[in-house]
Design an enzyme around this catalytic site. Sequence first.
Site, PDB file in Angstrom:
ATOM      1  N   ARG A  58      17.840  93.923  36.964  1.00 39.47           N
ATOM      2  CA  ARG A  58      18.290  92.918  36.207  1.00 39.47           C
ATOM      3  C   ARG A  58      17.500  92.800  34.760  1.00 39.47           C
ATOM      4  O   ARG A  58      17.978  92.370  33.695  1.00 39.47           O
ATOM      5  CB  ARG A  58      18.353  91.554  36.648  1.00 39.47           C
ATOM      6  N   TYR A 110      36.929  89.729  16.541  1.00 41.23           N
ATOM      7  CA  TYR A 110      37.619  89.630  17.865  1.00 41.23           C
ATOM      8  C   TYR A 110      37.887  88.167  18.262  1.00 41.23           C
ATOM      9  O   TYR A 110      37.126  87.253  18.151  1.00 41.23           O
ATOM     10  CB  TYR A 110      36.800  90.351  18.681  1.00 41.23           C
ATOM     11  N   ASP A 182      29.376  94.329  13.795  1.00 40.65           N
ATOM     12  CA  ASP A 182      30.169  94.855  15.003  1.00 40.65           C
ATOM     13  C   ASP A 182      30.837  96.125  14.593  1.00 40.65           C
ATOM     14  O   ASP A 182      31.667  96.291  13.680  1.00 40.65           O
ATOM     15  CB  ASP A 182      31.220  93.666  15.390  1.00 40.65           C
ATOM     16  N   LYS A 207      35.095 100.055  24.496  1.00 40.79           N
ATOM     17  CA  LYS A 207      36.072 100.940  23.414  1.00 40.79           C
ATOM     18  C   LYS A 207      35.641 102.387  23.466  1.00 40.79           C
ATOM     19  O   LYS A 207      35.599 103.060  24.385  1.00 40.79           O
ATOM     20  CB  LYS A 207      35.980  99.879  22.289  1.00 40.79           C
TER      21      LYS A 207
HETATM   22  C1  PLP Z   1      35.609  94.253  17.720  1.00 42.79           C
HETATM   23  C2  PLP Z   1      35.351  93.754  19.218  1.00 42.79           C
HETATM   24  N1  PLP Z   1      34.009  93.309  19.668  1.00 42.79           N
HETATM   25  C3  PLP Z   1      33.716  92.856  20.483  1.00 42.79           C
HETATM   26  C4  PLP Z   1      34.756  92.479  21.537  1.00 42.79           C
HETATM   27  C5  PLP Z   1      34.274  92.149  22.956  1.00 42.79           C
HETATM   28  O1  PLP Z   1      33.857  93.063  23.970  1.00 42.79           O
HETATM   29  P1  PLP Z   1      34.143  93.235  25.361  1.00 42.79           P
HETATM   30  O2  PLP Z   1      35.512  92.999  25.772  1.00 42.79           O
HETATM   31  O3  PLP Z   1      33.198  94.500  25.818  1.00 42.79           O
HETATM   32  O4  PLP Z   1      33.247  91.931  25.838  1.00 42.79           O
HETATM   33  C6  PLP Z   1      35.873  93.174  21.316  1.00 42.79           C
HETATM   34  C7  PLP Z   1      36.884  93.247  22.811  1.00 42.79           C
HETATM   35  O5  PLP Z   1      38.081  93.604  22.284  1.00 42.79           O
HETATM   36  C8  PLP Z   1      36.253  93.845  20.186  1.00 42.79           C
HETATM   37  O6  PLP Z   1      37.506  94.356  20.143  1.00 42.79           O
END
Ligand code: PLP
Length: 389
Positions: A58, A110, A182, A207
Amino acid sequence: MMKKYTGLSTRCVHSGELADAQGSPHTPLYNTTTFAFSSTADLLDVVEGRKPGNLYTRYGLNPTIRSLEEKLAAIEESEAALAFSSGMAAEAALFLTHGKQGIICIGDAYGGTLELLSSQLPSLGITTNFLLGNEVEQLPALLKKSASLVFFETPTNPALEIFNIRQLSEIAHANGALVAVDNTFASPVNQRPLALGADFVVHSATKYLGGHSDITAGALLGAQSLLEPVRGWRKNLGQMIAPETAFLLARSVRTLVLRVERQNITAAAIAHAMQSHPRVARVLYPGLPDFPNHAIAAEQMTGFGGMLTIDIGETREATSKIVDKFRLFAIAPSLGGVESLATQPVTTTHHGLSAEERHRRGITDGMIRLSVGLEEATDLIADLHQALA
Ligand SMILES: Cc1ncc(COP(=O)(O)O)c(C=O)c1O
């Protein structure tokens, strides 16, 4: 000491891999929660940080996880990396550590990020502010009102809006704030925000890094001194990636360049094919020369990505009828996998927003977001043609 390889593909394959006594060419899966020491003195060396080592999973002190983190740092050309159980876990730990004096989110983001920033963090007393793409000139003034962290996606979801990483980082730094990008949509193959001046890169490794729609994971990259306090939040919020997932993620990253380069080519072919389709009103793809901010994308990206959005300019219901006709594109949210996916933002990522808010953000009822996989471009274009017919 990490070996430095100049080529990204080489780093994806070799960086971080541990030499293994049994001869495995890559780091094995240590599905272990705790690690034994030969003496109390050895244990204290690791507990008190004098020696790197394995202790408790952890905490991230597990060979499979540490090996993955070294690989992730190498591919984003970052000093350090932290792996997480999801992209949201990485964002939440970042915001709780470095966003306490206020966070500014630029552009669309997101849905989970927006929920965290607009309601959950403010409920803890953290101030958050939002600027859309056409409001970016207000950034210096908003920063002066106090904010410690600027966060944005580029390209954004689902309109593929492009923000100038270098310029926004300079503005934020001049006002004493840090910048987090991001990089999920671009992936490190197409864009390296740290080299352009950002302080952090965050990934939903679910992704492109995972790439097979079979892993939920996240990553945060940046300087060691900035990640160290985040590590404490990760540890006590229990946001650690599971060793099995870390093992699978490292496996996936070894083929990242091959996958994303192919996805770039196929997405560009689809974008060009859709531009001349009579039923398509707009194609949103940063690689198209007439796309807004294409020049910035061309400067800061080495490829334009596997994500594009077509807008057929029709009602939500008419658009759903097209989506329902897809045979090869699966109707699903998420992105970055080997299989192509189609989603209507109005029914998924932006479903929770009011019609006015969607309008303000430029999200239309006729938008279909495509995540391009590894199928043949001709098959995908044929699927789009039959659905649009
Ligand atoms: C651009 C982006 N950032 C962050 C996230 C969050 O990621 P997670 O689903 O792995 O928590 C997503 C999820 O779709 C995303 O598309």
